[in-house]
Motif scaffolding. Structure first.
Motif, PDB file in Angstrom:
ATOM      1  N   LEU A 210       8.273 -15.349  -9.174  1.00 29.50           N
ATOM      2  CA  LEU A 210       7.618 -14.958  -7.927  1.00 29.50           C
ATOM      3  C   LEU A 210       6.213 -15.540  -7.844  1.00 29.50           C
ATOM      4  O   LEU A 210       5.795 -16.045  -6.791  1.00 29.50           O
ATOM      5  CB  LEU A 210       7.589 -13.435  -7.807  1.00 29.50           C
ATOM      6  CG  LEU A 210       6.913 -12.857  -6.557  1.00 29.50           C
ATOM      7  CD1 LEU A 210       7.651 -11.626  -6.066  1.00 29.50           C
ATOM      8  CD2 LEU A 210       5.455 -12.485  -6.830  1.00 29.50           C
ATOM      9  N   LEU A 211       5.458 -15.489  -8.943  1.00 29.20           N
ATOM     10  CA  LEU A 211       4.099 -16.023  -8.937  1.00 29.20           C
ATOM     11  C   LEU A 211       4.102 -17.527  -8.660  1.00 29.20           C
ATOM     12  O   LEU A 211       3.273 -18.025  -7.886  1.00 29.20           O
ATOM     13  CB  LEU A 211       3.419 -15.743 -10.275  1.00 29.20           C
ATOM     14  CG  LEU A 211       3.197 -14.284 -10.669  1.00 29.20           C
ATOM     15  CD1 LEU A 211       2.508 -14.202 -12.021  1.00 29.20           C
ATOM     16  CD2 LEU A 211       2.397 -13.545  -9.612  1.00 29.20           C
ATOM     17  N   VAL A 212       5.017 -18.234  -9.281  1.00 25.03           N
ATOM     18  CA  VAL A 212       5.116 -19.689  -9.055  1.00 25.03           C
ATOM     19  C   VAL A 212       5.416 -19.969  -7.584  1.00 25.03           C
ATOM     20  O   VAL A 212       4.824 -20.873  -6.976  1.00 25.03           O
ATOM     21  CB  VAL A 212       6.177 -20.304  -9.978  1.00 25.03           C
ATOM     22  CG1 VAL A 212       6.433 -21.770  -9.617  1.00 25.03           C
ATOM     23  CG2 VAL A 212       5.754 -20.186 -11.445  1.00 25.03           C
ATOM     24  N   ALA A 213       6.329 -19.210  -6.999  1.00 22.91           N
ATOM     25  CA  ALA A 213       6.681 -19.422  -5.591  1.00 22.91           C
ATOM     26  C   ALA A 213       5.511 -19.087  -4.675  1.00 22.91           C
ATOM     27  O   ALA A 213       5.280 -19.779  -3.666  1.00 22.91           O
ATOM     28  CB  ALA A 213       7.896 -18.573  -5.227  1.00 22.91           C
ATOM     29  N   ALA A 214       4.767 -18.051  -4.992  1.00 19.23           N
ATOM     30  CA  ALA A 214       3.593 -17.696  -4.187  1.00 19.23           C
ATOM     31  C   ALA A 214       2.552 -18.815  -4.233  1.00 19.23           C
ATOM     32  O   ALA A 214       1.947 -19.166  -3.217  1.00 19.23           O
ATOM     33  CB  ALA A 214       3.001 -16.385  -4.673  1.00 19.23           C
ATOM     34  N   LEU A 215       2.355 -19.400  -5.399  1.00 18.68           N
ATOM     35  CA  LEU A 215       1.390 -20.490  -5.536  1.00 18.68           C
ATOM     36  C   LEU A 215       1.823 -21.721  -4.731  1.00 18.68           C
ATOM     37  O   LEU A 215       0.972 -22.477  -4.241  1.00 18.68           O
ATOM     38  CB  LEU A 215       1.241 -20.872  -7.003  1.00 18.68           C
ATOM     39  CG  LEU A 215       0.385 -19.936  -7.844  1.00 18.68           C
ATOM     40  CD1 LEU A 215       0.640 -20.174  -9.333  1.00 18.68           C
ATOM     41  CD2 LEU A 215      -1.092 -20.131  -7.513  1.00 18.68           C
ATOM     42  N   ALA A 216       3.116 -21.919  -4.604  1.00 19.39           N
ATOM     43  CA  ALA A 216       3.615 -23.095  -3.881  1.00 19.39           C
ATOM     44  C   ALA A 216       3.530 -22.938  -2.363  1.00 19.39           C
ATOM     45  O   ALA A 216       3.695 -23.916  -1.631  1.00 19.39           O
ATOM     46  CB  ALA A 216       5.060 -23.376  -4.293  1.00 19.39           C
TER      47      ALA A 216
END
Length: 218
Positions: A210-216
């Motif tokens: 989820l964190l990776v997707a939010a950063l993207a």
């Protein structure tokens, strides 16, 4: 470098052990390569109205996060829940961890009852699924400290220079986490090996996605 603020809560009446404190700790400590270039700040709130009012503005002012991910435990849930809205409501029935009770029902008198979260719902739900979790979409974050912190974080996002994304995720108690669509299971086996994976591990892995997707998200 993007700053992410990740928060959890301590124990409270009805939840003598809150899994979000350890989840926040491991999200900060266990860095996926995709998160290595970014700054992750963790904080565990004392589960008190006063603590949220004191700590959240201080954290936003000091750390200047672009993304805020708040975690709370939903004691009756059996899967993670992406909370789509914060509600303009605070319970007057249940005390916080310090014994204090709210004496008002509305967080912001005169404001709308619902305030939408600030995050790409489909993108983050898909990320949780890639991380091995089966998320539910919820429009009821309750009336306790989880919902209150969510509302206050959304307040911060309305200020110029405030967070651009604000996400609230409810996690279930570890013993209730479902293994895919199956019954709750405290452990499961990884396809590539024999090591038992705990419910805590599964939640941390899913939330890393989820964190990776939010950063993207632009």
């Amino acid at each position: 470098m993007t700053t992410l603020l990740i928060t959890g809560f301590g124990r409270f009446p009805g939840a003598p052990s809150n899994p979000t404190a350890a989840i926040v700790r491991d999200l900060i400590r266990r860095r996926r390569p995709a998160l290595a270039a970014h700054r992750l700040v963790g904080h565990v709130f004392e589960t008190c109205w006063e603590a949220v009012d004191r700590d959240l503005p201080m954290l936003v002012d000091r750390e200047r996060p672009e993304i805020v991910v708040l975690l709370g435990v939903a004691t009756r849930a059996d899967r993670v829940r992406l909370e789509l809205v914060a509600r303009n409501r605070r319970t007057i029935l249940f005390p916080d961890a310090g014994g204090a009770r709210s004496d008002v029902i509305r967080i912001a008198p005169g404001a709308p009852f619902f305030r939408p979260g600030r995050f790409p719902v489909a993108r983050l739900a898909a990320a949780l699924r890639r991380g091995g979790l089966v998320p539910a979409l919820s429009r009821n974050a309750g009336g306790y400290l989880c919902n209150y912190a969510y509302w206050r974080a959304l307040d911060a996002a309305q200020v110029p220079g405030g967070p651009r994304l604000v996400v609230f995720v409810h996690v279930p108690p570890l013993h209730r986490l479902r293994d895919g669509g199956r019954s709750p299971s405290p452990t499961s086996r990884r396809p590539a090996g024999r090591r038992l994976v705990t419910a805590h591990d599964r939640l941390v892995t899913g939330l890393e996605h989820l964190l990776v997707a939010a950063l993207a998200h632009p």
